[in-house]
Write a protein that holds these residues in place. Structure first.
Motif, short mmCIF file in Angstrom:
data_model
loop_
_atom_site.label_atom_id
_atom_site.label_comp_id
_atom_site.label_asym_id
_atom_site.label_seq_id
_atom_site.Cartn_x
_atom_site.Cartn_y
_atom_site.Cartn_z
N ALA A 1 -19.57 -54.79 -105.18
CA ALA A 1 -20.68 -54.89 -104.22
C ALA A 1 -20.16 -55.19 -102.81
CB ALA A 1 -21.66 -55.98 -104.66
N VAL A 2 -19.17 -56.08 -102.70
CA VAL A 2 -18.60 -56.40 -101.38
C VAL A 2 -17.92 -55.18 -100.79
CG1 VAL A 2 -16.77 -57.74 -100.24
CG2 VAL A 2 -18.38 -58.88 -101.76
N LEU A 3 -17.17 -54.45 -101.61
CA LEU A 3 -16.51 -53.24 -101.11
C LEU A 3 -17.52 -52.17 -100.72
CD1 LEU A 3 -13.41 -52.92 -103.45
CD2 LEU A 3 -13.47 -53.60 -101.05
N TRP A 4 -18.64 -52.10 -101.41
CA TRP A 4 -19.67 -51.12 -101.04
C TRP A 4 -20.33 -51.50 -99.72
CZ3 TRP A 4 -21.18 -46.40 -102.32
CH2 TRP A 4 -22.40 -45.95 -101.83
N LEU A 5 -20.64 -52.77 -99.56
CA LEU A 5 -21.35 -53.20 -98.36
C LEU A 5 -20.46 -53.25 -97.12
CD1 LEU A 5 -23.53 -56.05 -99.89
CD2 LEU A 5 -24.27 -53.75 -99.21
N TRP A 6 -19.20 -53.65 -97.29
CA TRP A 6 -18.29 -53.79 -96.14
C TRP A 6 -16.97 -53.07 -96.39
CZ3 TRP A 6 -20.66 -58.40 -98.02
CH2 TRP A 6 -21.75 -58.82 -97.26
N PRO A 7 -16.97 -51.73 -96.49
CA PRO A 7 -15.70 -51.03 -96.72
C PRO A 7 -14.83 -50.99 -95.47
CG PRO A 7 -17.43 -49.44 -96.40
CD PRO A 7 -18.09 -50.80 -96.42
N GLY A 8 -15.43 -51.25 -94.31
CA GLY A 8 -14.70 -51.15 -93.05
C GLY A 8 -13.56 -52.14 -92.92
N MET A 9 -13.72 -53.34 -93.49
CA MET A 9 -12.66 -54.34 -93.39
C MET A 9 -11.38 -53.84 -94.06
SD MET A 9 -14.70 -57.92 -94.02
CE MET A 9 -15.13 -57.49 -95.69
N LEU A 10 -11.50 -53.34 -95.26
CA LEU A 10 -10.33 -52.85 -95.99
C LEU A 10 -9.80 -51.56 -95.36
CD1 LEU A 10 -8.49 -53.38 -98.40
CD2 LEU A 10 -10.09 -52.10 -99.81
N ALA A 11 -10.70 -50.69 -94.89
CA ALA A 11 -10.26 -49.44 -94.26
C ALA A 11 -9.53 -49.73 -92.95
CB ALA A 11 -11.47 -48.54 -94.00
N TRP A 12 -10.00 -50.71 -92.19
CA TRP A 12 -9.33 -51.05 -90.94
C TRP A 12 -7.93 -51.61 -91.24
CZ3 TRP A 12 -7.63 -55.87 -89.27
CH2 TRP A 12 -7.13 -55.89 -87.97
N TRP A 13 -7.83 -52.44 -92.26
CA TRP A 13 -6.54 -53.02 -92.62
C TRP A 13 -5.58 -51.94 -93.11
CZ3 TRP A 13 -4.34 -53.93 -97.65
CH2 TRP A 13 -3.19 -54.69 -97.60
N ALA A 14 -6.10 -50.96 -93.86
CA ALA A 14 -5.24 -49.92 -94.42
C ALA A 14 -4.80 -48.90 -93.37
CB ALA A 14 -5.97 -49.21 -95.55
N SER A 15 -5.63 -48.66 -92.35
CA SER A 15 -5.31 -47.62 -91.38
C SER A 15 -4.93 -48.14 -90.01
CB SER A 15 -6.51 -46.68 -91.24
OG SER A 15 -7.58 -47.37 -90.63
N SER A 16 -4.82 -49.40 -89.83
CA SER A 16 -4.64 -50.13 -88.57
C SER A 16 -4.32 -49.26 -87.35
CB SER A 16 -3.58 -51.21 -88.75
OG SER A 16 -2.33 -50.62 -89.06
N ARG A 17 -3.19 -48.64 -87.29
CA ARG A 17 -2.80 -47.88 -86.09
C ARG A 17 -3.43 -46.51 -86.01
NH1 ARG A 17 3.26 -49.33 -86.99
NH2 ARG A 17 3.26 -51.46 -86.24
N SER A 18 -3.67 -45.89 -87.15
CA SER A 18 -4.16 -44.51 -87.14
C SER A 18 -5.66 -44.43 -87.41
CB SER A 18 -3.41 -43.70 -88.18
OG SER A 18 -3.61 -44.23 -89.47
#
Length: 186
Positions: A57-74
């Motif tokens: 549920a947390v990943l569904w509601l706020w996927p941006g936190m993990l995506a920002w961490w995974a893609s930081s520079r790009s």
């Protein structure tokens, strides 16, 4: 098609969240079915399933936190691909097929190891044979891997089939299919 790495990662994370939540619901059903009146075991299983569901549920509601961490520079990098709907469907079917092949092969390997250990333990019993239900899982995993391989290899044909099904029923090219002077009853 124009998108960014961040958007693609958010979509993948949400897909993972759905899979994690579905797995949690399956675990709840299995825990309730196999509880055998043991309240501690049932409570522990339900707590782990609840944890999976909460993470999903947390990943569904706020996927941006993990995506920002995974893609930081790009994260701002724009991905532009001249890809149409048919090619996208073919890619999706190929990914689905590969996923089924991997699950089938890993299931066959893990269940094969279980069967080897069971066979060693079954020598102490009177029959010495594995239960027929163990072979059912081998057949299931084999069919899953074969079906996945068929989907991968036949993805282009499936896309063509989907394309034809979307156009069904297509209007006929000519308004009158019979001759004007011909009797339709013959």
């Amino acid at each position: 098609m124009k998108t960014s790495v961040y958007t693609v990662l958010c979509t993948a994370i949400r897909l993972g969240a759905v899979l994690l939540s579905v797995h949690a619901l399956e675990d709840v059903a299995a825990a309730v079915a196999a509880s055998d009146g043991n309240a501690h075991r049932l409570l522990g299983s339900l707590m782990f399933a609840g944890l999976y569901f909460a993470v999903g549920a947390v990943l569904w509601l706020w996927p941006g936190m993990l995506a920002w961490w995974a893609s930081s520079r790009s994260s701002g990098q724009v991905l532009e691909m001249p890809i149409g709907a048919d090619e996208l469907q073919r890619i999706a079917l190929s990914v689905l097929g590969v996923w089924q092949v991997v699950q089938g092969v890993s299931g066959m390997l893990s269940h094969g190891v279980v069967m080897v250990f069971l066979r060693d333990r079954m020598t102490d019993y009177s029959t010495g044979h594995l239960p027929p239900t163990e072979w059912r899982w081998v057949v299931f995993y084999t069919l899953q891997a074969l079906a996945g391989a068929a989907v991968v290899l036949g993805a282009a044909g499936l896309v063509g089939l989907f394309h034809r099904l979307r156009q069904f029923p297509s209007p006929s090219s000519s308004p009158a299919a019979t001759d004007a002077g011909a009797d339709p009853s013959r």
